[in-house]
Design an enzyme around this catalytic site. Structure first.
Site, PDB file in Angstrom:
ATOM      1  N   GLY A 136       0.808  -1.218   0.000  1.00 34.52           N
ATOM      2  CA  GLY A 136       0.000   0.000   0.000  1.00 34.52           C
ATOM      3  C   GLY A 136       0.840   1.266   0.000  1.00 34.52           C
ATOM      4  CB  CYS A 137       3.760   2.291   2.003  1.00 38.84           C
ATOM      5  SG  CYS A 137       2.880   2.293   3.581  1.00 38.84           S
ATOM      6  CB  THR A 138       5.145   0.268  -2.869  1.00 37.33           C
ATOM      7  OG1 THR A 138       6.052  -0.219  -1.870  1.00 37.33           O
ATOM      8  CG2 THR A 138       5.849   0.351  -4.208  1.00 37.33           C
ATOM      9  CB  ALA A 148       5.778   6.047  -2.215  1.00 29.77           C
TER      10      ALA A 148
END
Length: 149
Positions: free
Chosen positions: A43-45, A48
């Protein structure tokens, strides 16, 4: 205490992935400050990389983009290089800034995902919180910056 729209952000200085100090005291333009849970998670990738892909639009809208989590400079540098991120990732290793902003934990242990739109005077103009929908943070930030113009 959880910060809200209209609040002044706390003054801070944190290292980014390259060891450069980023400080809130030197804001010359709007800032998109997004707190994310952890480097190299799916999710963070996605989130970002979404900010990366729209980075030129954020510049056109007169904003800087800074990501922030409790990762180390080494972790952030690897994450930034792997995903070709062209904006700073700030290291809040003890979650001091996260706590000052009042970014909540989900289920009591997962770091929250919150994006703040901050004007050049350090005043919060928009807040968006959604742990599971990283791409929505990019859309919300763009919409909020357009309203500020």
């Amino acid at each position: 205490m959880k910060l809200k729209v209209g609040d002044q952000i706390p003054s801070f200085s944190l290292k980014d992935q390259k060891g450069n100090i980023r400080t809130s005291n030197n804001l010359k333009k709007s800032l998109v400050l997004f707190f994310y849970p952890k480097d190299d998670t799916p999710g963070c990738t996605i989130e970002a990389c979404g900010f990366r892909d729209k980075y030129d639009l954020f510049k056109i809208l007169g904003a800087e983009v800074w990501g922030i989590s409790n990762g180390s400079t080494q972790s952030h540098l690897g994450f930034a290089n792997k995903n070709k991120l062209q904006y700073p990732l700030l290291c809040d290793q003890n979650n001091i800034l996260r706590n000052q902003f009042g970014v909540p934990k989900k289920l009591g242990f997962i770091e929250g995902r919150v994006t703040y739109i901050i004007n050049s005077e350090g005043v919060i103009k928009h807040i968006f919180e959604d742990l599971l929908n990283g791409p929505a943070h990019i859309k919300e930030a763009i919409k909020a910056l357009k309203k500020l113009q």
